[in-house]
Design a protein around this motif. Structure first.
Motif, PDB file in Angstrom:
ATOM      1  N   ALA A  11       1.305  -1.058  -4.779  1.00 10.46           N
ATOM      2  CA  ALA A  11       0.403  -0.713  -3.679  1.00 10.46           C
ATOM      3  C   ALA A  11       1.165   0.021  -2.581  1.00 10.46           C
ATOM      4  O   ALA A  11       0.676   1.011  -2.022  1.00 10.46           O
ATOM      5  CB  ALA A  11      -0.265  -1.968  -3.128  1.00 10.46           C
ATOM      6  N   GLY A  12       2.347  -0.434  -2.258  1.00  7.78           N
ATOM      7  CA  GLY A  12       3.176   0.235  -1.249  1.00  7.78           C
ATOM      8  C   GLY A  12       3.573   1.634  -1.683  1.00  7.78           C
ATOM      9  O   GLY A  12       3.549   2.579  -0.880  1.00  7.78           O
ATOM     10  N   LEU A  13       3.914   1.767  -2.946  1.00  7.76           N
ATOM     11  CA  LEU A  13       4.266   3.078  -3.476  1.00  7.76           C
ATOM     12  C   LEU A  13       3.065   4.023  -3.417  1.00  7.76           C
ATOM     13  O   LEU A  13       3.191   5.187  -3.045  1.00  7.76           O
ATOM     14  CB  LEU A  13       4.765   2.951  -4.915  1.00  7.76           C
ATOM     15  CG  LEU A  13       5.215   4.231  -5.599  1.00  7.76           C
ATOM     16  CD1 LEU A  13       6.418   4.821  -4.871  1.00  7.76           C
ATOM     17  CD2 LEU A  13       5.557   3.960  -7.048  1.00  7.76           C
ATOM     18  N   MET A  20       1.798  11.926   0.572  1.00 13.11           N
ATOM     19  CA  MET A  20       2.841  12.938   0.358  1.00 13.11           C
ATOM     20  C   MET A  20       2.415  13.920  -0.726  1.00 13.11           C
ATOM     21  O   MET A  20       2.657  15.124  -0.606  1.00 13.11           O
ATOM     22  CB  MET A  20       4.164  12.269  -0.009  1.00 13.11           C
ATOM     23  CG  MET A  20       4.753  11.429   1.116  1.00 13.11           C
ATOM     24  SD  MET A  20       5.002  12.372   2.629  1.00 13.11           S
ATOM     25  CE  MET A  20       6.447  13.261   2.183  1.00 13.11           C
ATOM     26  N   ALA A  21       1.779  13.433  -1.772  1.00 11.29           N
ATOM     27  CA  ALA A  21       1.295  14.310  -2.832  1.00 11.29           C
ATOM     28  C   ALA A  21       0.210  15.244  -2.309  1.00 11.29           C
ATOM     29  O   ALA A  21       0.176  16.427  -2.665  1.00 11.29           O
ATOM     30  CB  ALA A  21       0.778  13.482  -4.012  1.00 11.29           C
ATOM     31  N   LEU A  22      -0.663  14.748  -1.452  1.00 13.15           N
ATOM     32  CA  LEU A  22      -1.691  15.604  -0.858  1.00 13.15           C
ATOM     33  C   LEU A  22      -1.078  16.678   0.033  1.00 13.15           C
ATOM     34  O   LEU A  22      -1.484  17.844  -0.004  1.00 13.15           O
ATOM     35  CB  LEU A  22      -2.683  14.767  -0.055  1.00 13.15           C
ATOM     36  CG  LEU A  22      -3.673  13.934  -0.859  1.00 13.15           C
ATOM     37  CD1 LEU A  22      -4.543  13.117   0.087  1.00 13.15           C
ATOM     38  CD2 LEU A  22      -4.530  14.813  -1.740  1.00 13.15           C
ATOM     39  N   LEU A  23      -0.103  16.305   0.845  1.00  8.48           N
ATOM     40  CA  LEU A  23       0.567  17.283   1.702  1.00  8.48           C
ATOM     41  C   LEU A  23       1.293  18.342   0.876  1.00  8.48           C
ATOM     42  O   LEU A  23       1.253  19.531   1.197  1.00  8.48           O
ATOM     43  CB  LEU A  23       1.542  16.587   2.649  1.00  8.48           C
ATOM     44  CG  LEU A  23       0.916  15.817   3.798  1.00  8.48           C
ATOM     45  CD1 LEU A  23       1.988  15.055   4.569  1.00  8.48           C
ATOM     46  CD2 LEU A  23       0.162  16.743   4.719  1.00  8.48           C
ATOM     47  N   LEU A  24       1.955  17.907  -0.178  1.00 13.78           N
ATOM     48  CA  LEU A  24       2.645  18.840  -1.060  1.00 13.78           C
ATOM     49  C   LEU A  24       1.645  19.786  -1.717  1.00 13.78           C
ATOM     50  O   LEU A  24       1.891  20.993  -1.827  1.00 13.78           O
ATOM     51  CB  LEU A  24       3.443  18.080  -2.122  1.00 13.78           C
ATOM     52  CG  LEU A  24       4.273  18.916  -3.070  1.00 13.78           C
ATOM     53  CD1 LEU A  24       5.368  19.641  -2.303  1.00 13.78           C
ATOM     54  CD2 LEU A  24       4.880  18.031  -4.143  1.00 13.78           C
ATOM     55  N   GLY A  25       0.503  19.264  -2.136  1.00 14.33           N
ATOM     56  CA  GLY A  25      -0.536  20.106  -2.728  1.00 14.33           C
ATOM     57  C   GLY A  25      -1.080  21.118  -1.740  1.00 14.33           C
ATOM     58  O   GLY A  25      -1.284  22.289  -2.081  1.00 14.33           O
TER      59      GLY A  25
END
Length: 88
Positions: A11-13, A20-25
């Protein structure tokens, strides 16, 4: 207890990795848009300069000024400055 720790860790991960994945996308899509749109816009602007100007030197100066705004990294900027100095 081990299952709870594993669940908490996952859950923490997820809480950290998903934003972070959304920002990278979003970053990648922005770069892709810049790469796809700007050359076309510059080509149209250069085409209009070619139609408006008759002297080769005036066209060259106008195109160099247009393309000079392209550089956004320090390495490209120094290459641009070197190019401008060699022309003058």
């Amino acid at each position: 207890m081990a299952a709870e720790l594993g669940t908490s860790l996952m859950a923490g991960l997820l809480v950290l990795a998903f934003p972070m994945a959304l920002l990278l996308g979003l970053w990648f899509l922005g770069r892709l848009e810049d790469w796809m749109l700007r050359p076309y816009e510059r080509a149209i602007a250069i085409e209009s300069v070619l139609a408006a100007e008759e002297e080769a030197e005036a066209v060259e100066r106008a195109v160099i000024d247009m393309i000079a705004d392209v550089a956004d990294s320090p390495q490209r900027r120094s290459a641009r400055q070197t190019f401008r100095e060699s022309i003058r």
